[in-house]
Every structure is written in C-alpha cells, then in structure tokens.
Motif scaffolding. Structure first.
Motif, PDB file in Angstrom:
ATOM      1  N   ALA A   1     -12.419   1.961 -13.130  1.00  0.00           N
ATOM      2  CA  ALA A   1     -12.937   2.200 -11.774  1.00  0.00           C
ATOM      3  C   ALA A   1     -12.601   3.606 -11.274  1.00  0.00           C
ATOM      4  O   ALA A   1     -13.173   4.056 -10.277  1.00  0.00           O
ATOM      5  N   GLY A   2     -11.669   4.290 -11.950  1.00  0.00           N
ATOM      6  CA  GLY A   2     -11.263   5.618 -11.508  1.00  0.00           C
ATOM      7  C   GLY A   2     -10.530   5.597 -10.181  1.00  0.00           C
ATOM      8  O   GLY A   2     -10.680   6.498  -9.358  1.00  0.00           O
ATOM      9  N   VAL A   3      -9.725   4.549  -9.972  1.00  0.00           N
ATOM     10  CA  VAL A   3      -9.015   4.397  -8.701  1.00  0.00           C
ATOM     11  C   VAL A   3      -7.991   5.512  -8.537  1.00  0.00           C
ATOM     12  O   VAL A   3      -7.245   5.825  -9.463  1.00  0.00           O
ATOM     13  N   ARG A   4      -7.967   6.097  -7.356  1.00  0.00           N
ATOM     14  CA  ARG A   4      -6.975   7.124  -7.006  1.00  0.00           C
ATOM     15  C   ARG A   4      -5.770   6.441  -6.392  1.00  0.00           C
ATOM     16  O   ARG A   4      -5.872   5.765  -5.370  1.00  0.00           O
ATOM     17  N   GLY A   5      -4.621   6.619  -7.019  1.00  0.00           N
ATOM     18  CA  GLY A   5      -3.375   6.073  -6.493  1.00  0.00           C
ATOM     19  C   GLY A   5      -3.254   4.583  -6.715  1.00  0.00           C
ATOM     20  O   GLY A   5      -4.178   3.905  -7.165  1.00  0.00           O
ATOM     21  N   CYS A   6      -2.068   4.101  -6.396  1.00  0.00           N
ATOM     22  CA  CYS A   6      -1.784   2.664  -6.441  1.00  0.00           C
ATOM     23  C   CYS A   6      -0.691   2.425  -5.404  1.00  0.00           C
ATOM     24  O   CYS A   6       0.432   2.919  -5.554  1.00  0.00           O
ATOM     25  N   PHE A   7      -1.037   1.703  -4.353  1.00  0.00           N
ATOM     26  CA  PHE A   7      -0.151   1.549  -3.208  1.00  0.00           C
ATOM     27  C   PHE A   7      -0.037   0.090  -2.803  1.00  0.00           C
ATOM     28  O   PHE A   7      -0.912  -0.717  -3.107  1.00  0.00           O
ATOM     29  N   GLY A   8       1.031  -0.214  -2.087  1.00  0.00           N
ATOM     30  CA  GLY A   8       1.268  -1.579  -1.669  1.00  0.00           C
ATOM     31  C   GLY A   8       1.015  -1.845  -0.199  1.00  0.00           C
ATOM     32  O   GLY A   8       0.957  -2.996   0.220  1.00  0.00           O
ATOM     33  N   ARG A   9       0.848  -0.793   0.606  1.00  0.00           N
ATOM     34  CA  ARG A   9       0.722  -0.976   2.058  1.00  0.00           C
ATOM     35  C   ARG A   9      -0.554  -0.337   2.586  1.00  0.00           C
ATOM     36  O   ARG A   9      -0.891   0.778   2.206  1.00  0.00           O
ATOM     37  N   LYS A  10      -1.217  -1.051   3.495  1.00  0.00           N
ATOM     38  CA  LYS A  10      -2.411  -0.473   4.116  1.00  0.00           C
ATOM     39  C   LYS A  10      -2.149   0.020   5.533  1.00  0.00           C
ATOM     40  O   LYS A  10      -3.069   0.486   6.192  1.00  0.00           O
ATOM     41  N   ASP A  11      -0.902  -0.037   5.990  1.00  0.00           N
ATOM     42  CA  ASP A  11      -0.577   0.476   7.322  1.00  0.00           C
ATOM     43  C   ASP A  11      -0.110   1.926   7.284  1.00  0.00           C
ATOM     44  O   ASP A  11       0.242   2.498   8.303  1.00  0.00           O
ATOM     45  N   CYS A  12      -0.119   2.523   6.094  1.00  0.00           N
ATOM     46  CA  CYS A  12       0.252   3.930   5.904  1.00  0.00           C
ATOM     47  C   CYS A  12      -0.787   4.588   5.011  1.00  0.00           C
ATOM     48  O   CYS A  12      -1.295   3.953   4.083  1.00  0.00           O
ATOM     49  N   GLU A  13      -1.077   5.848   5.288  1.00  0.00           N
ATOM     50  CA  GLU A  13      -1.986   6.586   4.419  1.00  0.00           C
ATOM     51  C   GLU A  13      -1.306   6.849   3.074  1.00  0.00           C
ATOM     52  O   GLU A  13      -0.070   6.831   2.991  1.00  0.00           O
ATOM     53  N   PRO A  14      -2.082   7.099   2.025  1.00  0.00           N
ATOM     54  CA  PRO A  14      -1.485   7.351   0.716  1.00  0.00           C
ATOM     55  C   PRO A  14      -0.430   8.459   0.706  1.00  0.00           C
ATOM     56  O   PRO A  14       0.581   8.335   0.012  1.00  0.00           O
TER      57      PRO A  14
END
Length: 193
Positions: free
Chosen positions: A42-55
């Motif tokens: 998918a070419g996903v940028r980043g991998c994060f656990g929270r959606k209440d903070c920007e990358p």
C-alpha cells in the motif's frame, strides 16, 4: 479544504472503505507476514498508534502484530489513486482457535469525503470503482509475498464472506469485490450489482 491526511482532525475518521483479508490461519507469524506485505504494497507512510497526535508529534511504533494488539489499530498515511494523501489504518480481527484471522486495511470515509472521492450515492450504494480497483491492486501485490484465503473490497466488508463457503468460485452477482485464490493465482471479481 481541510487536510485528509491529518490525524488530529477527527472528522477524517469514521467508517472504513476497506480491503478485508481472510488470513487462513490464526498464527501470529502468518498474520505478521501478511501485515508487513500489506503495509509495503500500500506504500503506507509511517506506522503510528494514536490518532489524537499528528505523525510528527508522536513516535512511530513497529508495524507488528504486537503493536496491533497494543493499540487496536495501526495508523499511517497513504497516497490515493487520485494523488491525494489521506489517513489510513489497519486492524486485525482474531478468529480464535477454530477460525481464521482477518486483517483489515482501510481509508476512513471522512478522509475520502475531504478528497472529493465519490463512494456513496446518498441512498444505499457504497461503491467507488477507483478505490475498489486500487485496493484490489494492493491485494494483488500483497498476495505475491503473503498468500491469503480471501480478500474483500468495499465499504465495511470484512467478514462479509468466507473462503470455505465460496469453494474457489467467485459469486456471479457481487455487491463487493472478491479476491479469491485458486491454483496459486489470485482472481479479482469486481462488484457488479
């Protein structure tokens, strides 16, 4: 126009237009191989656990089954076929001992709305041929590295069918896209009703 790639903008989130993949096992190692292949395809940028903070305001998390278990979803940004960057996510539905796991990759409908992607007729039809074909392409690439039992494409489709019931045959009438392997080849039957 607000930014469809913003994590903090909660209006970007919501129901998912998704690629739901029936893994074929409940083994963590199989799920990990599929997750890694999917994220890459998918070419996903980043991998994060929270959606209440920007990358740029949070540390990346490993793209692992353990992170999925800890956070519930893995989040990133993906370039849509329209060229626009949007938030995306992935979650696993674990099947237990008697069933198969599912891995769901999705672009939330809130983000699609902000990109101007038409996927709903305002009444009952949730479909975008552009997004369907894009998600099917991601599934095809994923399958090359990590074969799976079944893929489904559309709005909230995960678990909407299972490979054992289909018995290697694509339904003639399809309200969602089907990606069904047979003889090592992944066949795609686009939604047609």
């Amino acid at each position: 126009m607000s930014n469809p790639a913003s994590f903090r903008d909660q209006s970007n989130w919501g129901d998912g237009y998704e690629l739901g993949i029936e893994v074929g096992s409940t083994d963590d190692a199989d799920l990990q191989i599929l997750l890694s292949a999917l994220w890459s395809a998918a070419g996903v940028r980043g991998c994060f656990g929270r959606k209440d903070c920007e990358p740029d305001e949070q540390d990346e998390v490993p793209c692992t089954v353990a992170s999925l278990a800890e956070y519930g979803h893995l989040l990133g940004q993906v370039r849509l076929p329209t060229g626009q960057l949007a938030v995306c996510g992935c979650t696993a539905v674990r099947g237990g001992d008697e069933s198969s796991d599912w891995l769901d990759f999705y672009v939330p409908t809130g983000a699609l709305d902000k990109t101007g992607t038409v996927y709903w007729d305002g009444l009952t039809q949730f479909r975008s041929a552009v997004i369907d074909d894009w998600l099917a392409g991601i599934a095809m690439e994923t399958f090359k590295q990590a074969p799976f039992r079944l893929g489904l494409v559309g709005w909230m489709v995960s678990g909407g069918a299972d490979a054992s019931t289909l018995a290697h045959e694509l339904p003639e009438e399809r309200g969602m896209g089907y990606l069904l392997p047979h003889g090592g080849v992944l066949r795609y039957g686009a939604a047609n009703i």
